[in-house]
Scaffold this active site. Structure first.
Site, PDB file in Angstrom:
ATOM      1  N   LYS A  22      -5.874   2.612   3.472  1.00 37.85           N
ATOM      2  CA  LYS A  22      -4.432   2.179   4.080  1.00 37.85           C
ATOM      3  C   LYS A  22      -3.863   1.174   2.869  1.00 37.85           C
ATOM      4  O   LYS A  22      -2.643   1.382   2.546  1.00 37.85           O
ATOM      5  CB  LYS A  22      -4.514   1.115   5.251  1.00 37.85           C
ATOM      6  CG  LYS A  22      -3.317   0.288   5.305  1.00 37.85           C
ATOM      7  CD  LYS A  22      -3.273  -0.617   6.580  1.00 37.85           C
ATOM      8  CE  LYS A  22      -4.093  -1.960   6.245  1.00 37.85           C
ATOM      9  NZ  LYS A  22      -3.370  -3.025   5.785  1.00 37.85           N
ATOM     10  N   ASN A  23      -4.637   0.359   2.301  1.00 30.73           N
ATOM     11  CA  ASN A  23      -4.290  -0.819   1.368  1.00 30.73           C
ATOM     12  C   ASN A  23      -4.105  -0.107   0.063  1.00 30.73           C
ATOM     13  O   ASN A  23      -3.127  -0.693  -0.813  1.00 30.73           O
ATOM     14  CB  ASN A  23      -5.074  -2.010   1.093  1.00 30.73           C
ATOM     15  CG  ASN A  23      -4.876  -2.895   2.468  1.00 30.73           C
ATOM     16  OD1 ASN A  23      -4.058  -2.699   3.249  1.00 30.73           O
ATOM     17  ND2 ASN A  23      -6.014  -3.667   2.769  1.00 30.73           N
ATOM     18  N   CYS A 117      -0.158  -9.311   9.194  1.00 29.76           N
ATOM     19  CA  CYS A 117      -1.031 -10.160  10.118  1.00 29.76           C
ATOM     20  C   CYS A 117      -0.817 -11.588   9.751  1.00 29.76           C
ATOM     21  O   CYS A 117      -0.657 -12.066   8.739  1.00 29.76           O
ATOM     22  CB  CYS A 117      -2.551  -9.714   9.651  1.00 29.76           C
ATOM     23  SG  CYS A 117      -2.935  -7.926  10.410  1.00 29.76           S
ATOM     24  N   ARG A 122       0.763 -17.560   4.063  1.00 25.76           N
ATOM     25  CA  ARG A 122       0.207 -16.568   3.242  1.00 25.76           C
ATOM     26  C   ARG A 122       1.158 -16.459   1.891  1.00 25.76           C
ATOM     27  O   ARG A 122       2.122 -15.949   1.816  1.00 25.76           O
ATOM     28  CB  ARG A 122       0.311 -14.952   3.846  1.00 25.76           C
ATOM     29  CG  ARG A 122      -0.723 -14.817   5.011  1.00 25.76           C
ATOM     30  CD  ARG A 122      -0.849 -13.404   5.666  1.00 25.76           C
ATOM     31  NE  ARG A 122      -1.259 -12.422   4.696  1.00 25.76           N
ATOM     32  CZ  ARG A 122      -1.654 -11.252   4.784  1.00 25.76           C
ATOM     33  NH1 ARG A 122      -1.405 -10.787   6.249  1.00 25.76           N
ATOM     34  NH2 ARG A 122      -1.937 -10.216   3.978  1.00 25.76           N
ATOM     35  N   ASP A 306     -11.745  -8.454   5.754  1.00 21.53           N
ATOM     36  CA  ASP A 306     -11.440  -7.501   6.629  1.00 21.53           C
ATOM     37  C   ASP A 306     -12.353  -6.770   7.317  1.00 21.53           C
ATOM     38  O   ASP A 306     -12.128  -6.253   8.126  1.00 21.53           O
ATOM     39  CB  ASP A 306     -10.437  -6.359   5.605  1.00 21.53           C
ATOM     40  CG  ASP A 306      -9.159  -7.059   5.115  1.00 21.53           C
ATOM     41  OD1 ASP A 306      -8.700  -8.036   5.597  1.00 21.53           O
ATOM     42  OD2 ASP A 306      -8.616  -6.272   4.151  1.00 21.53           O
ATOM     43  N   ARG A 399      -1.788   0.332  13.290  1.00 24.59           N
ATOM     44  CA  ARG A 399      -1.109   0.125  11.853  1.00 24.59           C
ATOM     45  C   ARG A 399      -2.306   0.423  10.795  1.00 24.59           C
ATOM     46  O   ARG A 399      -1.832   0.892   9.483  1.00 24.59           O
ATOM     47  CB  ARG A 399      -0.991  -1.393  11.595  1.00 24.59           C
ATOM     48  CG  ARG A 399       0.348  -1.937  12.119  1.00 24.59           C
ATOM     49  CD  ARG A 399       0.415  -3.454  11.789  1.00 24.59           C
ATOM     50  NE  ARG A 399       0.209  -3.709  10.430  1.00 24.59           N
ATOM     51  CZ  ARG A 399      -0.656  -4.583  10.084  1.00 24.59           C
ATOM     52  NH1 ARG A 399      -0.901  -5.699  10.792  1.00 24.59           N
ATOM     53  NH2 ARG A 399      -0.810  -4.725   8.664  1.00 24.59           N
TER      54      ARG A 399
HETATM   55  N1  EPU Z   1      -2.980 -16.372  -2.106  1.00 29.25           N
HETATM   56  C1  EPU Z   1      -2.396 -17.269  -2.726  1.00 29.25           C
HETATM   57  N2  EPU Z   1      -1.122 -17.220  -3.561  1.00 29.25           N
HETATM   58  C2  EPU Z   1      -0.755 -15.715  -3.538  1.00 29.25           C
HETATM   59  C3  EPU Z   1      -1.355 -14.706  -2.968  1.00 29.25           C
HETATM   60  C4  EPU Z   1      -2.548 -15.072  -2.291  1.00 29.25           C
HETATM   61  O1  EPU Z   1      -2.748 -18.328  -2.633  1.00 29.25           O
HETATM   62  O2  EPU Z   1       0.267 -15.749  -4.365  1.00 29.25           O
HETATM   63  C5  EPU Z   1      -4.378 -16.312  -1.224  1.00 29.25           C
HETATM   64  C6  EPU Z   1      -4.110 -16.045  -0.151  1.00 29.25           C
HETATM   65  O3  EPU Z   1      -3.562 -17.203   0.938  1.00 29.25           O
HETATM   66  C7  EPU Z   1      -5.489 -15.842   0.235  1.00 29.25           C
HETATM   67  C8  EPU Z   1      -6.113 -15.308  -0.983  1.00 29.25           C
HETATM   68  O4  EPU Z   1      -5.239 -15.619  -2.021  1.00 29.25           O
HETATM   69  O5  EPU Z   1      -6.150 -17.155   0.605  1.00 29.25           O
HETATM   70  C9  EPU Z   1      -6.184 -13.743  -0.954  1.00 29.25           C
HETATM   71  O6  EPU Z   1      -4.936 -13.103  -0.661  1.00 29.25           O
HETATM   72  P1  EPU Z   1      -4.628 -11.783  -1.096  1.00 29.25           P
HETATM   73  O7  EPU Z   1      -3.382 -12.072  -2.084  1.00 29.25           O
HETATM   74  O8  EPU Z   1      -5.653 -11.165  -2.025  1.00 29.25           O
HETATM   75  O9  EPU Z   1      -4.217 -11.027   0.248  1.00 29.25           O
HETATM   76  P2  EPU Z   1      -3.153  -9.769   0.256  1.00 29.25           P
HETATM   77  O10 EPU Z   1      -2.869  -9.046  -0.982  1.00 29.25           O
HETATM   78  O11 EPU Z   1      -1.937 -10.468   0.812  1.00 29.25           O
HETATM   79  C10 EPU Z   1      -4.701  -7.734   0.904  1.00 29.25           C
HETATM   80  C11 EPU Z   1      -4.764  -6.952   2.193  1.00 29.25           C
HETATM   81  C12 EPU Z   1      -5.404  -7.590   3.193  1.00 29.25           C
HETATM   82  C13 EPU Z   1      -6.400  -8.396   2.930  1.00 29.25           C
HETATM   83  C14 EPU Z   1      -6.400  -9.163   1.469  1.00 29.25           C
HETATM   84  C15 EPU Z   1      -7.604  -9.741   0.964  1.00 29.25           C
HETATM   85  C16 EPU Z   1      -2.933  -5.533   1.449  1.00 29.25           C
HETATM   86  C17 EPU Z   1      -1.787  -4.844   2.085  1.00 29.25           C
HETATM   87  N3  EPU Z   1      -3.650  -6.323   2.208  1.00 29.25           N
HETATM   88  O12 EPU Z   1      -3.741  -8.912   1.297  1.00 29.25           O
HETATM   89  O13 EPU Z   1      -5.733  -6.802   4.134  1.00 29.25           O
HETATM   90  O14 EPU Z   1      -7.141  -9.205   3.966  1.00 29.25           O
HETATM   91  O15 EPU Z   1      -6.214  -8.416   0.430  1.00 29.25           O
HETATM   92  O16 EPU Z   1      -8.774  -8.760   0.628  1.00 29.25           O
HETATM   93  O17 EPU Z   1      -3.532  -4.941   0.401  1.00 29.25           O
HETATM   94  C18 EPU Z   1      -5.879  -5.845   6.335  1.00 29.25           C
HETATM   95  O18 EPU Z   1      -6.034  -4.633   5.561  1.00 29.25           O
HETATM   96  O19 EPU Z   1      -6.186  -5.931   7.450  1.00 29.25           O
HETATM   97  C19 EPU Z   1      -5.574  -6.851   5.471  1.00 29.25           C
HETATM   98  C20 EPU Z   1      -5.189  -8.058   6.213  1.00 29.25           C
END
Ligand code: EPU
Length: 421
Positions: A22-23, A117, A122, A306, A399
């Protein structure tokens, strides 16, 4: 509202074939905005987040043609800048990739703040910091994010303050067609980052170092179309690995990259699960009791956040006290209340859950899928313990898990979707 109905307590056995990740899929689909040519994307999971990404592309002017349930052709030549509809963007976290891809193609972007989610706050400050390092001016107003450049994206250096999957991919997208070279330091190393870079490189981009914490991108003037297959979903695979152990079953999980599963396999083995590894499959089984363990979730190659809820279910079945320390999201334990309805004995303090397996007397119950992975955990718990379980809000599960009911029924699960008007 549809719900999942489960009669649990049976060992499951057979084979489950894992779908595309998915991601990776959502990033690669939205990266198509930058490719002014036709691409064919294969091994796409047939899930609602993918369909939402395709809807975003269509509504922006791309020609999207389904070739099969798991493949599409996308022609993005006629995409119009800043046209991603708010109502679609707000439904999915990954829609923030529209920002990086539009910056690369048009030098400007405007999208609604993304949904997804709910794990507490976030932030997207690292995405913004990265875009600013590439000469964009970014403002967030009225739930919209607007990024503009004076004359296109310019290469720059970005040191990420936190390891972020989304910010790493987004800045990488924005930099692909920049004038000059970009270096991202303290980059995330997840397999979907490598997959997105491989897709872009196949289209003519010059990205090196994806999968390490330093990624270098040398800008290219244009990208061309390709046929590209998405990698298998390590979290879907991990979910079914936990399920095999939780039900004392034996499941061959095929179409996987075992290397991506190492952190999950290691913890399952530590608990008393048997794993036999082939080139593209793992067979997971359990006969004996489960030992309690401690897990801390971390960015890749650490244990994935995850898999936190699914692993917590297994800890409820172990004979002693386990700890799950959440190292990525500050509000990931909302599902614990649902597991408690099923008899779990879990105490949460800040980002640590202490799971008393010996005190958990698990049984079927009516629960909710609080989010995607929490929903998967409810399915595992429902199948592992005796009695009847109903799960509400299953749209979260849909999803991210392709045909979860069909795949589970094929290994002997008594599970169905009940539709109520
Ligand atoms: N963070 C910041 N600032 C930012 C971005 C992130 O402080 O600008 C922090 C977040 O608050 C968190 C950490 O960095 O504490 C990691 O966040 P990340 O940006 O890696 O998460 P994301 O890219 O929004 C993706 C996956 C999530 C998965 C996370 C961590 C996608 C679409 N989503 O989210 O997947 O939990 O990486 O591996 O790729 C899922 O598939 O169920 C899911 C939630």
């Amino acid at each position: 509202m549809d719900k999942i109905s489960i009669n649990g307590g049976k060992p499951l056995s057979g084979e489950i074939v894992i779908s595309g990740m998915k991601n990776a899929a959502v990033a690669i689909l939205l990266a198509n905005i930058m490719v002014e040519d036709e691409c064919t994307i294969e091994n796409l999971p047939n899930i609602s987040d993918v369909n939402m990404s395709l809807d975003i592309l269509s509504s922006m002017g791309a020609k999207v043609t389904r070739v099969s349930p798991n493949a599409v052709k996308i022609d993005s030549k006629n995409i119009v800048a800043c046209s991603a509809p708010d109502e679609l963007v707000k439904k999915m976290r990954a829609s923030y990739y529209v920002l990086g891809a539009e910056l690369a193609r048009f030098g400007r972007s405007s999208v609604a703040c993304p949904g997804g989610c709910d794990f507490g706050v976030r932030p997207i400050d690292q995405h913004i910091k990265g875009f600013e390092a590439l000469d964009a001016t970014v403002s967030v107003t009225d739930n919209h994010i607007v990024a503009v450049t004076a004359s296109g994206v310019k290469g720059g250096s970005v040191f990420m303050d936190v390891v972020s999957v989304g910010a790493t991919i987004n800045v990488m997208l924005a930099a692909v067609k920049a004038e000059g070279t970009t270096v991202i330091e303290n980059a995330a190393r997840e397999p979907h980052i490598v997959d997105t870079a491989n897709f872009l490189n196949a289209c003519g981009a010059k990205i090196s170092g994806a999968g390490t914490d330093v990624i270098k991108i040398t800008g290219v003037p244009s990208l061309h179309g390709v046929t590209y297959a998405i990698i298998p979903d390590m979290i879907e695979a991990g979910t079914f690995m936990v399920l095999a152990s939780a039900t004392c079953g034996k499941i061959k999980i095929s179409n996987v990259i075992p290397k991506h599963l190492e952190s999950i396999s290691a913890k399952l083995v530590e608990m008393g699960t048997t794993i036999d590894e082939d080139d593209d499959a793992v067979t997971v089984s359990r006969n004996g009791t489960l030992s309690p363990i401690n897990v801390k979730t971390q960015p890749y190659p650490g244990f994935p956040t995850d898999m936190n809820p699914q692993m917590c279910v297994l800890m409820c079945l172990a004979g002693g006290k386990s700890k799950m320390i959440e190292g990525v999201w500050n509000n990931r334990f909302r599902y614990v209340e649902e597991l408690k309805r099923m008899g779990a004995d879990i105490e949460v303090q800040d980002t640590t859950a202490t799971i008393n397996g010996a005190g958990s007397v698990m049984h079927g119950a009516s629960v909710r899928a609080i989010d995607l992975r929490a929903g998967a955990a409810m399915v595992i718990a429902g199948l592992a313990c005796k009695g009847h379980t109903d799960i509400d809000d299953i749209f979260h599960i849909q999803r991210g898990y392709e045909d979860i009911i069909g795949k589970l029924r094929a290994v002997g699960a008594d599970i169905e979707i009940i539709s109520t008007p």
